[in-house]
Design an enzyme around this catalytic site. Structure first.
Site, PDB file in Angstrom:
ATOM      1  N   GLY A  59       0.850  -1.188   0.000  1.00  0.00           N
ATOM      2  CA  GLY A  59       0.000   0.000   0.000  1.00  0.00           C
ATOM      3  C   GLY A  59       0.874   1.222   0.000  1.00  0.00           C
ATOM      4  O   GLY A  59       2.069   1.132   0.294  1.00  0.00           O
ATOM      5  N   TYR A  87       3.667  -3.285   2.599  1.00  0.00           N
ATOM      6  CA  TYR A  87       2.896  -2.646   3.674  1.00  0.00           C
ATOM      7  C   TYR A  87       2.198  -3.705   4.535  1.00  0.00           C
ATOM      8  O   TYR A  87       2.172  -3.613   5.768  1.00  0.00           O
ATOM      9  CB  TYR A  87       1.848  -1.697   3.085  1.00  0.00           C
ATOM     10  CG  TYR A  87       1.046  -0.982   4.155  1.00  0.00           C
ATOM     11  CD1 TYR A  87       1.506   0.193   4.713  1.00  0.00           C
ATOM     12  CD2 TYR A  87      -0.155  -1.525   4.632  1.00  0.00           C
ATOM     13  CE1 TYR A  87       0.808   0.830   5.724  1.00  0.00           C
ATOM     14  CE2 TYR A  87      -0.861  -0.899   5.645  1.00  0.00           C
ATOM     15  CZ  TYR A  87      -0.387   0.279   6.181  1.00  0.00           C
ATOM     16  OH  TYR A  87      -1.077   0.892   7.174  1.00  0.00           O
ATOM     17  N   HIS A 174       8.194  -7.122  -3.208  1.00  0.00           N
ATOM     18  CA  HIS A 174       6.996  -7.451  -3.997  1.00  0.00           C
ATOM     19  C   HIS A 174       7.210  -8.730  -4.799  1.00  0.00           C
ATOM     20  O   HIS A 174       7.765  -8.686  -5.899  1.00  0.00           O
ATOM     21  CB  HIS A 174       6.666  -6.294  -4.953  1.00  0.00           C
ATOM     22  CG  HIS A 174       6.107  -5.109  -4.263  1.00  0.00           C
ATOM     23  ND1 HIS A 174       4.780  -5.012  -3.900  1.00  0.00           N
ATOM     24  CD2 HIS A 174       6.687  -3.974  -3.837  1.00  0.00           C
ATOM     25  CE1 HIS A 174       4.568  -3.864  -3.283  1.00  0.00           C
ATOM     26  NE2 HIS A 174       5.707  -3.205  -3.228  1.00  0.00           N
ATOM     27  N   GLU A 176       5.060 -10.307  -6.401  1.00  0.00           N
ATOM     28  CA  GLU A 176       4.125 -10.386  -7.526  1.00  0.00           C
ATOM     29  C   GLU A 176       4.646  -9.730  -8.798  1.00  0.00           C
ATOM     30  O   GLU A 176       4.092  -9.942  -9.867  1.00  0.00           O
ATOM     31  CB  GLU A 176       2.768  -9.775  -7.134  1.00  0.00           C
ATOM     32  CG  GLU A 176       2.739  -8.254  -6.995  1.00  0.00           C
ATOM     33  CD  GLU A 176       3.227  -7.733  -5.641  1.00  0.00           C
ATOM     34  OE1 GLU A 176       3.931  -8.480  -4.935  1.00  0.00           O
ATOM     35  OE2 GLU A 176       2.931  -6.577  -5.310  1.00  0.00           O
ATOM     36  N   SER A 228     -20.266  -9.792 -30.135  1.00  0.00           N
ATOM     37  CA  SER A 228     -19.645  -8.655 -30.821  1.00  0.00           C
ATOM     38  C   SER A 228     -18.523  -9.094 -31.747  1.00  0.00           C
ATOM     39  O   SER A 228     -18.034  -8.314 -32.549  1.00  0.00           O
ATOM     40  CB  SER A 228     -19.054  -7.707 -29.780  1.00  0.00           C
ATOM     41  OG  SER A 228     -17.954  -8.350 -29.144  1.00  0.00           O
ATOM     42  N   GLY A 229     -18.104 -10.350 -31.611  1.00  0.00           N
ATOM     43  CA  GLY A 229     -16.919 -10.799 -32.349  1.00  0.00           C
ATOM     44  C   GLY A 229     -15.681 -10.800 -31.468  1.00  0.00           C
ATOM     45  O   GLY A 229     -14.653 -11.328 -31.840  1.00  0.00           O
ATOM     46  N   GLY A 230     -15.786 -10.188 -30.306  1.00  0.00           N
ATOM     47  CA  GLY A 230     -14.652 -10.128 -29.394  1.00  0.00           C
ATOM     48  C   GLY A 230     -14.579 -11.358 -28.512  1.00  0.00           C
ATOM     49  O   GLY A 230     -15.495 -12.178 -28.475  1.00  0.00           O
ATOM     50  N   VAL A 231     -13.482 -11.459 -27.774  1.00  0.00           N
ATOM     51  CA  VAL A 231     -13.246 -12.659 -26.979  1.00  0.00           C
ATOM     52  C   VAL A 231     -14.230 -12.767 -25.803  1.00  0.00           C
ATOM     53  O   VAL A 231     -14.750 -13.851 -25.516  1.00  0.00           O
ATOM     54  CB  VAL A 231     -11.766 -12.743 -26.515  1.00  0.00           C
ATOM     55  CG1 VAL A 231     -11.319 -11.510 -25.792  1.00  0.00           C
ATOM     56  CG2 VAL A 231     -11.541 -13.970 -25.655  1.00  0.00           C
ATOM     57  N   ASP A 232     -14.546 -11.648 -25.159  1.00  0.00           N
ATOM     58  CA  ASP A 232     -15.384 -11.742 -23.955  1.00  0.00           C
ATOM     59  C   ASP A 232     -16.794 -12.254 -24.263  1.00  0.00           C
ATOM     60  O   ASP A 232     -17.267 -13.204 -23.638  1.00  0.00           O
ATOM     61  CB  ASP A 232     -15.483 -10.383 -23.239  1.00  0.00           C
ATOM     62  CG  ASP A 232     -14.116  -9.872 -22.830  1.00  0.00           C
ATOM     63  OD1 ASP A 232     -13.173 -10.680 -22.822  1.00  0.00           O
ATOM     64  OD2 ASP A 232     -13.997  -8.673 -22.537  1.00  0.00           O
ATOM     65  N   SER A 233     -17.447 -11.613 -25.218  1.00  0.00           N
ATOM     66  CA  SER A 233     -18.821 -12.054 -25.485  1.00  0.00           C
ATOM     67  C   SER A 233     -18.824 -13.470 -26.071  1.00  0.00           C
ATOM     68  O   SER A 233     -19.737 -14.256 -25.811  1.00  0.00           O
ATOM     69  CB  SER A 233     -19.561 -11.065 -26.393  1.00  0.00           C
ATOM     70  OG  SER A 233     -18.983 -11.020 -27.671  1.00  0.00           O
ATOM     71  N   LYS A 380      -8.692 -11.515 -17.875  1.00  0.00           N
ATOM     72  CA  LYS A 380      -8.713 -11.710 -19.332  1.00  0.00           C
ATOM     73  C   LYS A 380      -7.949 -12.968 -19.782  1.00  0.00           C
ATOM     74  O   LYS A 380      -8.429 -13.718 -20.629  1.00  0.00           O
ATOM     75  CB  LYS A 380      -8.080 -10.480 -19.991  1.00  0.00           C
ATOM     76  CG  LYS A 380      -8.247 -10.431 -21.482  1.00  0.00           C
ATOM     77  CD  LYS A 380      -9.542  -9.773 -21.817  1.00  0.00           C
ATOM     78  CE  LYS A 380      -9.717  -9.537 -23.294  1.00  0.00           C
ATOM     79  NZ  LYS A 380     -10.922  -8.708 -23.537  1.00  0.00           N
TER      80      LYS A 380
END
Ligand code: XMP
Length: 525
Positions: A59, A87, A174, A176, A228-233, A380
């Site tokens: 943080g 933190y 860190h 990560e 929509s043609g995109g990956v998510d939909s 994603k």
């Protein structure tokens, strides 16, 4: 109601740095399910989620600052394994009776760390000298009693400690970030060895869980999904299809603003791969009419958003009508919301409206759908893996980001059918060459922009030309919030340039955009 999973999460407590999402992703890369919660959540609420483990994030505050986020010691006594980072490590040390001091010795960036206990839980199997990423002013000077110090750095005498009995662990740096040489191993050691978790969070398992939870939620109701043609939909639709195939109708509004081959990818390839029931609405002329003569980018976006909703709404009403006749009420509308959207809308302070992005949604209330958001627990990269698992075509799974308003916001000037055709061709050439050079996954995206109101003089085959320029805008980015222009190899740029000027009649000049974001945005409009 959310689309729940039957998983005990690793809770990542967000102490206000930008690192919490990254930690949550790394935990998932170790195949353990994670969720982000704000540090303001009470210990009771956190424990009510039955966390399998807890990670306290870094943080921006000093533990000495007024109003510094507070850690409830109760969380450390609940028997849940805890890892404190930066933190979170200092707050943990303070809570457990250690000393945190302003040593006046800031450490920032690459720092050498010495592992003093190579057989420890976090560092087993790693080299004694590591390069770690630091960002701290205060430091733990005395480790809490009952813990053993396992690493030091020049500015942090206690750079890591652990207590296997209480299963409490911490590191000042860190783990990560990729700059930390053995960061992912430290996280995995905490999760698998320290907390004793099983690495079961795999795409096959995720797909199975989500399919089961969608089935449970939907029952025998009917579901509508906009593609929509995109990956998510596409992945959201594929999941719902795997769960309740014959109760799902997908709607693809062809607004005519997609790139070459993309409508076919939805209408043919996606349908062939998944077997979804698809309704295609050809609205190309309607969008062209609505956009005629409009040059202002925000105006274009508003028009496209408005027309989209109208067309989609009509399609939804038609489907609702026919589904009613079959006796299945249409109750659900699928939305491809991702986990970062969920986190950001829950805890964010709200970003300035730089560009009004439109997404499917915002449908009128009288349609009365319940949203179903099968991706709201996923990042994603996980969406892509689940897509592959479900057999979504690779061209869709790996598609680079493409804006909802499509090519309309890549034509600087008014949109018409000829200009769209010109841009579509130039864009297809650029994409072909980037793919052939194996650069698709190297770049975030590469908009091709047509400067439709600009002309310049050229010469081709002994004749004077007076054509338009296109701009190549290759960018590298992690999340599209910031971006740098990609240093594409000159020979690739040369091939794209000569092919576009040879093959696209209206274009006689190709220019390269060498602006980062900020100050430029990725798209030109
Ligand atoms: P900018 O241009 O704001 O773009 O740097 C950031 C990312 O968002 C995409 N983008 C959009 N996506 N509707 C969308 O769905 C929009 O109106 C829109 N405008 C930009 C852009 O392609 C980039 O990935």
């Amino acid at each position: 109601m959310t689309d729940t999973l039957h998983e005990r999460p690793v809770l990542v407590v967000d102490f206000g740095a930008q690192y919490a999402q990254l930690i949550a992703r790394r935990v998932r890369e170790a195949h353990c399910y994670s969720e982000i919660v704000p540090h303001t959540m009470s210990t009771e609420e956190m424990l009510a989620r039955q966390p399998a483990a807890v990670v306290l994030s870094g943080g921006p505050s000093s533990v000495y600052a007024d109003g510094a986020p507070w850690l409830d010691g109760g969380l450390l006594e609940a028997g849940v394994p805890v890892l404190g980072i930066c933190y979170g490590f200092q707050a943990m040390a303070g809570c457990l009776g250690g000393d945190v001091a302003r040593t006046g010795q800031r450490e920032y960036g690459h720092t050498p760390a010495t592992i003093t206990e190579p057989d420890s839980t976090l560092f087993a199997g790693q080299p004694a000298e590591q390069s770690v990423w630091m960002s701290h002013g205060d430091a733990v000077t005395t480790a809490p009693s009952g813990t053993r110090v396992t690493a030091t750095t020049p500015g942090a005498p206690v750079a890591a400690f652990e207590d296997d009995e209480r299963r409490l662990y911490g590191v000042q740096w860190h783990p990560e970030v990729l700059h930390t040489s053995h960061g992912q191993q430290v996280l995995e050691n905490f999760l698998l060895r320290g907390a004793g978790l099983q690495p079961t969070w795999t795409s096959a398992h995720v797909a199975e869980e989500l399919v089961a939870s969608i089935r449970e939620k939907v029952g025998d109701a009917h579901v509508i999904c906009g593609l929509s043609g995109g990956v998510d939909s596409s992945v959201a639709a594929a999941l719902v299809n795997a769960a309740v195939g014959d109760q799902l109708t997908c709607v693809f509004v062809d607004h005519g603003l997609l790139r070459e081959g993309e409508a076919e990818q939805v209408e043919q390839d996606f349908v062939a791969a998944t077997g979804v029931d698809l309704v295609v609405v050809d609205a190309q002329q309607r969008f062209l009419d609505a956009l005629a003569g409009v040059s202002d980018p925000e105006q274009k976006r508003k028009i496209i958003g408005r027309e989209f909703i109208r067309v989609f709404e009509q399609a939804a009403r038609d489907i609702a009508g026919s589904a009613d006749a079959e006796g299945h009420p249409v109750e659900f509308l699928v939305q491809g919301t991702l986990y970062p959207d969920v986190v950001e809308s829950g805890g964010g302070t709200g970003a300035a409206n730089i560009k009004s992005h439109h997404n499917v949604g915002g449908l009128p209330d009288d349609l009365q759908f319940t949203l179903i958001e099968p991706l709201r627990t996923l990042f994603k990269d996980e969406v892509r893996q689940v897509g592959l698992e479900l057999g979504v075509p690779e061209a869709i799974v790996w598609r680079q980001p493409f804006p909802g308003p499509g090519l309309a916001i890549r034509i600087v000037g008014a949109v018409d059918a000829d200009r769209l055709a010109t841009l579509r061709r130039a864009d297809a050439v650029a994409r072909e060459e980037l793919s052939a050079a194996g650069l698709d996954r190297e770049i975030w995206q590469c908009p091709v922009v047509l400067l439709a109101d600009v002309r310049s003089v050229g010469v081709q085959g002994d004749a004077r030309t007076y054509g338009h320029p296109v701009v190549l805008r290759p960018v590298s980015s992690e999340d599209a919030m910031t971006a740098d222009w990609t240093r594409l190899p000159y020979d690739v740029l040369a091939r794209i340039s000569s092919r576009i000027t040879n093959e696209v009649a209206e274009v006689n000049r190709v220019v390269l955009d060498v602006t980062s974001k900020p100050p430029g945005t990725i798209e030109w409009e």
